[in-house]
Every structure is written in structure tokens, then in C-alpha cells.
Scaffold this motif. Structure first.
Motif, mmCIF file in Angstrom:
data_model
loop_
_atom_site.group_PDB
_atom_site.id
_atom_site.type_symbol
_atom_site.label_atom_id
_atom_site.label_comp_id
_atom_site.label_asym_id
_atom_site.label_seq_id
_atom_site.Cartn_x
_atom_site.Cartn_y
_atom_site.Cartn_z
ATOM 1 N N ILE A 5 30.988 36.254 47.542
ATOM 2 C CA ILE A 5 30.320 35.089 46.978
ATOM 3 C C ILE A 5 30.295 34.022 48.040
ATOM 4 O O ILE A 5 31.336 33.555 48.476
ATOM 5 C CB ILE A 5 31.047 34.585 45.723
ATOM 6 C CG1 ILE A 5 31.171 35.726 44.702
ATOM 7 C CG2 ILE A 5 30.310 33.403 45.114
ATOM 8 C CD1 ILE A 5 31.949 35.329 43.476
ATOM 9 N N LEU A 20 30.534 30.269 38.568
ATOM 10 C CA LEU A 20 31.150 31.593 38.455
ATOM 11 C C LEU A 20 31.024 32.139 37.040
ATOM 12 O O LEU A 20 30.726 33.303 36.826
ATOM 13 C CB LEU A 20 32.619 31.518 38.872
ATOM 14 C CG LEU A 20 32.892 31.289 40.365
ATOM 15 C CD1 LEU A 20 34.377 31.080 40.591
ATOM 16 C CD2 LEU A 20 32.395 32.463 41.185
ATOM 17 N N SER A 24 28.966 35.397 35.769
ATOM 18 C CA SER A 24 29.628 36.460 35.032
ATOM 19 C C SER A 24 28.881 36.776 33.748
ATOM 20 O O SER A 24 28.671 37.921 33.393
ATOM 21 C CB SER A 24 31.070 36.045 34.705
ATOM 22 O OG SER A 24 31.697 36.999 33.895
ATOM 23 N N ASP A 54 36.906 39.460 46.842
ATOM 24 C CA ASP A 54 35.749 38.599 47.025
ATOM 25 C C ASP A 54 36.170 37.403 47.847
ATOM 26 O O ASP A 54 37.347 37.113 47.990
ATOM 27 C CB ASP A 54 35.136 38.152 45.678
ATOM 28 C CG ASP A 54 36.131 37.364 44.845
ATOM 29 O OD1 ASP A 54 36.482 37.825 43.753
ATOM 30 O OD2 ASP A 54 36.552 36.284 45.303
ATOM 31 N N LEU A 86 29.476 43.180 42.408
ATOM 32 C CA LEU A 86 30.366 42.155 41.911
ATOM 33 C C LEU A 86 31.443 42.748 41.023
ATOM 34 O O LEU A 86 31.145 43.520 40.103
ATOM 35 C CB LEU A 86 29.555 41.118 41.112
ATOM 36 C CG LEU A 86 30.325 39.925 40.565
ATOM 37 C CD1 LEU A 86 30.887 39.107 41.713
ATOM 38 C CD2 LEU A 86 29.410 39.076 39.708
ATOM 39 N N LEU A 91 36.296 38.211 39.584
ATOM 40 C CA LEU A 91 35.611 36.981 39.198
ATOM 41 C C LEU A 91 36.436 36.203 38.184
ATOM 42 O O LEU A 91 36.590 34.990 38.279
ATOM 43 C CB LEU A 91 34.235 37.321 38.621
ATOM 44 C CG LEU A 91 33.270 36.165 38.384
ATOM 45 C CD1 LEU A 91 32.982 35.437 39.676
ATOM 46 C CD2 LEU A 91 31.992 36.674 37.761
ATOM 47 N N THR A 94 39.393 34.648 39.956
ATOM 48 C CA THR A 94 38.988 33.476 40.729
ATOM 49 C C THR A 94 38.752 32.282 39.810
ATOM 50 O O THR A 94 39.148 31.150 40.118
ATOM 51 C CB THR A 94 37.712 33.782 41.531
ATOM 52 O OG1 THR A 94 37.968 34.863 42.421
ATOM 53 C CG2 THR A 94 37.265 32.574 42.328
ATOM 54 N N SER A 95 38.120 32.515 38.660
ATOM 55 C CA SER A 95 37.873 31.436 37.702
ATOM 56 C C SER A 95 39.181 30.843 37.197
ATOM 57 O O SER A 95 39.332 29.622 37.099
ATOM 58 C CB SER A 95 37.051 31.960 36.519
ATOM 59 O OG SER A 95 35.777 32.396 36.940
#
Length: 318
Positions: A5, A20, A24, A54, A86, A91, A94-95
Motif C-alpha cells: 500500500i 484502509l 477493505s 504490507d 491484498l 489490513l 494495520t487498521s
């Protein structure tokens, strides 16, 4: 599954988190429809997917905007470009990490606002900013925060996620301009001020002298104040400022703050050992309010000395 990303443009952690989550939601495949399972039939569990890595890059400019500052011009739209496949597992991780960072910085901004309110009260202003306000530049901000801690207001603790986040971006941190790496400034906006250079008083401090000043009494400092614009020490005082960190900082900001170099009142306290051969440890000046400087220098020194002494008692601000 591997995804990269890439951020194109500056953005805050909150904006990145929103991006993000939207990525998603948009990219996640729809769940296959199937008839309801009978009580005796267990739904198959999908095989776990191999975690992927990522990379989320934020500019130093984006990180710096998490601090309290006046709103500036609108930034250009920020684009997230996804290269490769992805991993939604990554994800989500990371969020969650960004949420931790946002929680910390929200608490940090509350702490900073409380610090400014406390300082306004100490300088005799309305703590809510309705009658006078101030601004901090340089290391004196950390000293003021340590003073808050010494008064019982705990600074927010950094979680491991926040420490990792900051460590990854340490190499992107901007270097202070010439002069500002050794200088601090408390800018006072007196009641009725309309902003820059209107009812404005500046208190300059040499970062390297914090500890030495803090060990002195306020009375010693007040007794040693030198009129830097008039009298026998004026010429040497001017050279000391021009050749020191204060002068470098003033030249750096001369385009936006010409008033720094055009003071109509300037009082300074110099190293008792060196006198005016080196820049002052503390300097109070103003172009718009010279009378206030002359009449209130003692009170201003008392307040600054209190900040330095109490700040020395708090833990290191981060």
C-alpha cells in the motif's frame, strides 16, 4: 498473498485508517450464498491463509500534523495505490495499529491543551484563551509538559504500537532550521491581540542554559537583566545576539516575523561568567509592546523561572 500500500501525498493517521477500511470493504469478496445448515451439519471452516506483509508509508509532514496547530491551506487529495494482492488479515492488523496511534495522539493533544491553559494562567491570562494567549516553540514545550507532570497531570503513556510507529518514522523527522535547534521561544499575545506583532511579547531562551538558569533564583536573574538597546552594553549585546543561535533563528524566520529583529524594548540575562561576550540565556523583547516589557519584566522572569524549576522535577517529556 502480498500487497504493498503506497501513499501518494500527505495524510493523517485518521485519514489513512478511513482509507484502509474503505479499501477493505470495497475489495472484500462477497460471501457465497448457501442454504442454511441443518442442526446436525457443521459449516466447513475455510483454510487459514498465509499471512502477508504490507508496507504503509506516511510522510513526516503527515505525522507532524498530529500536533496542535492552526489550520492551514487544504492539502491535495491523497491516493492509496495497491500493488499486488491484498491480505485482509494484514489490513485489519494495520487498521488496529493505526487506531492505537490515533488514541495516543488524541490523548496527547488533550494534554497539550491543558498545558497551554496552565501556562496562560501562570502568565496572568484567561486559561480559556478569552483574554490573552501564548505559543511555545522549541524545547521549552517539553519543559512545560514536565511542569504539568510535577503538578500531578499524568502524560499519556506510549503503547508498544506507538513506539514502533515513531521508531519507523524517526529517519523521516525534519531537522530544526538553523538557530532553532538551540533556541526556544514563548510568544505571548496580550489581551486584545489580533495575532502576529499585535500586542505581542517574546521570551527567548537558550536551550543549553535551562539547567543553569533553573539552579538560580528569580531574584538573581531579575537583578542581572541588561537593557540591550540602550546604555553601555547595547552594542556588545546586539553583536552577541547576531552571532548566536537567537540571531540565526531570527534570520531564518525574518520573512514571516520581521518583528523579531525590530524590537523597541529588549532585556537580557547573560551568563555571569561571560557577560555580553556570548548570547543571553534569557531575553525578553517586543516591537509592539515595549512598555509592557519594561513594566512587567520582573513578573515574566518569575513565571519563566517557575516553569524551569518545576519542569526539572517532571520526567522526560516525549
Amino acid at each position: 498473498m502480498v500487497a504493498k500500500i503506497v501513499q501518494e501525498g500527505a495524510m493523517s493517521p485518521l485519514s489513512l485508517l478511513t482509507k484502509l477500511k474503505s479499501v477493505s470493504a470495497a475489495a472484500s469478496p462477497p460471501a457465497p450464498s448457501s442454504p442454511p445448515a441443518s442442526p446436525s451439519t457443521a459449516s466447513p471452516v475455510p483454510a487459514a491463509k498465509k499471512p502477508a506483509t504490507d508496507t504503509v508509508s506516511l510522510s513526516a509532514q503527515a505525522v507532524s500534523k498530529m500536533s496542535v496547530s492552526a489550520a492551514g491551506p487544504a492539502e491535495p487529495p491523497v491516493q492509496l495505490k495497491i500493488v499486488g494482492e491484498l491480505s485482509f488479515t494484514d489490513l485489519r492488523a494495520t487498521s488496529a495499529r493505526i487506531e492505537k496511534v490515533m488514541e495516543y495522539h488524541s490523548a496527547r493533544m488533550d494534554f497539550t491543551r491543558d498545558t497551554i491553559k496552565s501556562l496562560c494562567g501562570q502568565f496572568g491570562f484567561d486559561p480559556d484563551g478569552n483574554g490573552g494567549n501564548l505559543m511555545l516553540s522549541g524545547e521549552i514545550g517539553k519543559v512545560a509538559e514536565r511542569q504539568m507532570e510535577s503538578r500531578g497531570r499524568a502524560m499519556p503513556e506510549k503503547s508498544q504500537e506507538v513506539k514502533d510507529w515513531e521508531a519507523e518514522r524517526q529517519s523521516q523527522a525534519s531537522v530544526p532550521p538553523e538557530g532553532w535547534d538551540k533556541s526556544s521561544l514563548i510568544t505571548l499575545f496580550l489581551p486584545g491581540s489580533q495575532g502576529t506583532d499585535d500586542k505581542q511579547v517574546e521570551i527567548w531562551l537558550d536551550n543549553r542554559a535551562f539547567e543553569k538558569l533553573g539552579k538560580m533564583s528569580a531574584d538573581e536573574v531579575k537583578a542581572g537583566l541588561v537593557d540591550m538597546l540602550n546604555g553601555p552594553d547595547a552594542a556588545a549585546s546586539q553583536v552577541a545576539v547576531d552571532d548566536g543561535a537567537f540571531g540565526a533563528a531570527m534570520r531564518t524566520d525574518s520573512r514571516y516575523h520581521p518583528e523579531y529583529q525590530q524590537s523597541k524594548a529588549r532585556l537580557g540575562f547573560f551568563d555571569p561568567q561571560q557577560g555580553t561576550s556570548a548570547q543571553p540565556w534569557l531575553m525578553i523583547q517586543s516591537r509592539s509592546e515595549p512598555g509592557y516589557v519594561q513594566e512587567n519584566a520582573g513578573k515574566l522572569v518569575d513565571t519563566v523561572m517557575s516553569i524551569l524549576k518545576e519542569g526539572a522535577a517532571g520526567r522526560t517529556a516525549g
